[in-house]
Scaffold this active site. Structure first.
Site, short mmCIF file in Angstrom:
data_model
loop_
_atom_site.label_atom_id
_atom_site.label_comp_id
_atom_site.label_asym_id
_atom_site.label_seq_id
_atom_site.Cartn_x
_atom_site.Cartn_y
_atom_site.Cartn_z
N ASP A 329 0.86 -1.18 0.00
CA ASP A 329 0.00 0.00 0.00
C ASP A 329 0.90 1.24 0.00
O ASP A 329 1.85 1.33 0.77
CB ASP A 329 -0.91 0.01 1.23
CG ASP A 329 -1.91 1.15 1.18
OD1 ASP A 329 -2.88 1.04 0.41
OD2 ASP A 329 -1.69 2.14 1.91
N LEU A 330 0.56 2.19 -0.91
CA LEU A 330 1.40 3.38 -1.03
C LEU A 330 1.13 4.33 0.14
O LEU A 330 -0.01 4.51 0.56
CB LEU A 330 1.13 4.10 -2.35
CG LEU A 330 1.37 3.28 -3.62
CD1 LEU A 330 1.12 4.14 -4.86
CD2 LEU A 330 2.78 2.71 -3.64
N ASP A 372 -4.44 2.55 -4.69
CA ASP A 372 -2.99 2.47 -4.53
C ASP A 372 -2.57 1.19 -3.83
O ASP A 372 -1.56 1.15 -3.14
CB ASP A 372 -2.48 3.68 -3.75
CG ASP A 372 -3.11 3.78 -2.36
OD1 ASP A 372 -4.08 3.02 -2.09
OD2 ASP A 372 -2.63 4.59 -1.54
#
Length: 471
Positions: A329-330, A372
């Site tokens: 996960d960004l 994302d």
């Protein structure tokens, strides 16, 4: 759909299987040629070794007569009756008849300092002692070789009348009066190289059917003929020949049946493989229809991930592989999206997709689940240390600035949750949930780090806490 699948299978066979079969056939031919070369090389090495043994056998045969000639030459009585006061009766008894009876000699000669024959003895001749026979031309080779070092005994096997003889030339010298200069006299002993000598050498040196011949081509192998050298002007040559052992041929007799079985097995395997590929092409075609790609990044989408994950889990359940899932996960993506707009956010996601693929192996799967969130699927028996290294590489890569089309740089990071397993009861959803749980642990730890979920491991690992701040 089935026609398309069949066509795909035919193309796959033409483009991959047929060249592969041609490659295998070439390798078989190469292997066969290699076997023939190895067999010939082994035989060549063995024959050359036997050739050295044959030369050594000639040397041993010569050395049998050398000490006897020395015993008769290094003798005070010989000096007294040959040099000081020549006595033909003594020579006939001690140099002629005596050595014939004890050594079985065929010729005996006494040679003076000027090279002239003083006394000669021929086995079985009635004229021994009555008429001196000059040293035959064939024996002069040994005498000239002795003249190069007249204080030592010279012995050799040389050709004589289409056969061969063992000849020894020893100096006549005093044993007790070492200060007396060399006399220049010599004794020549000659013994025919008969069948008994050949049989003895054949047994001692393991040379099969050892024999003499005047034609080198009679030898079964070019290297199984050793020339017996004498005078360089001799028109007739004599060779020691034998039937060489051929370990290479023996190896071929043992290996070739197994090689033939291997070729047949490979042919059968090729047919089975072609049938398997033809059937598998339909499954591949159907899988490609079901699978899909993310329209923005070109990565696999959720459907493709689920399919590949289920296949990987089945391989794990059969004990054929291990499996690793990274949930990524960004960190900071929402801020970039809000600040620069959705178009720049899309550019950022595309760059992240490229960097993820650069960090992984070619057979690893990267999927975008949406927004994302990304998932990496890795299969095979992979050490935890290697997985950790890959995850650390991803953290570093994503943490580097991302240039946008606006000319500005975006700074983000990511958090990674990892679940790996090689247990047969693992499930696809269980792995995803475990990786997701590990991701939340990474987030809770302060982001830009990674966590392993150790519920699936064979033995629990400690938490891995690696942090990389975005540059």
């Amino acid at each position: 759909m089935m026609d398309l699948a069949a066509d795909a299978g035919s193309q796959f066979i033409r483009r991959l299987i047929l060249p592969l079969c041609a490659l295998i056939a070439g390798l078989i031919v190469l292997a066969f040629a290699g076997l023939l070369w190895i067999a010939d090389y082994q035989t060549q090495v063995a024959v050359r070794h036997q050739s050295r043994l044959a030369r050594h056998a000639l040397q041993v045969q010569a050395e049998r007569l050398g000490p006897s000639a020395s015993d008769y030459g290094y003798w005070d009585d010989a000096v007294a009756n040959i040099v000081d006061k020549p006595d033909l009766a003594w020579m006939r008894a001690q140099i002629g008849a005596g050595p014939e009876q004890t050594l079985g000699l065929d010729f005996s000669f006494v040679i003076g300092p000027d090279g002239e024959t003083i006394y000669s003895y021929v086995k079985g001749s009635r004229q021994n002692g009555e008429r001196v026979i000059d040293l035959p031309h064939a024996f002069r080779f040994a005498y000239r070789a002795w003249l190069k070092n007249p204080t030592k005994t010279f012995a050799a096997v040389i050709p004589y009348q289409s056969q061969a003889v063992t000849i020894a030339v020893a100096p006549v010298a005093s044993v007790t009066d070492v200060r007396r200069p060399a006399t220049g006299y010599s004794i020549v002993f000659v013994d025919r190289f008969d069948d008994a000598a050949l049989d003895r050498l054949e047994q001692n040196f393991d040379l099969d059917d050892l024999r003499l011949s005047n034609i080198a081509e009679e030898a079964p192998h070019p290297d199984s003929a050793v020339e017996i050298r004498g005078n360089s002007g001799d028109a007739q040559k004599t060779f020691l020949i034998w039937n060489p052992s051929r370990p290479g041929d023996q190896m071929l007799r043992i290996v070739m049946p197994f090689f033939a079985v291997l070729v047949l097995a490979l042919a059968a395997l090729g047919l089975l493989l072609a049938r398997f590929i033809s059937n598998s092409s339909r499954l591949i075609s159907d899988r490609e229809q079901r699978a899909g790609s993310d329209s923005l990044t070109g990565l696999a989408n959720r459907a493709r991930l689920n399919t590949e994950l289920e296949d990987a889990v089945r391989r794990v359940s059969r004990g054929f592989s291990g499996i690793t899932v990274m949930y990524i996960d960004l960190d900071g993506f929402k801020q970039v999206n809000d600040r620069f707009g959705h178009a720049c956010g899309d550019e950022l996601l595309q760059e992240v997709a490229r960097r993820l693929k650069d960090c992984l192996r070619t057979n690893d799967l990267v999927a975008r689940l949406g927004g994302d969130e990304f998932v990496v699927l890795m299969t095979g028996w992979i050490e935890r240390s290697y997985i950790q290294a890959i995850a650390a590489r991803i953290l570093l890569s994503i943490g580097n600035p991302i240039a946008l089309s606006t000319g500005q740089d975006a700074h983000i990071g990511c958090s990674i949750g990892i679940a790996d397993s090689w247990e047969p009861d693992v499930t696809a959803q269980g792995l995803l949930k475990a990786a997701d749980a590990a991701l939340y642990e990474a987030k809770a730890a302060g982001k830009n780090t990674l966590r392993f979920h150790h519920g699936f491991a064979a033995s629990p690992d400690q938490h891995v806490d690696i942090r990389y701040a975005a540059v």
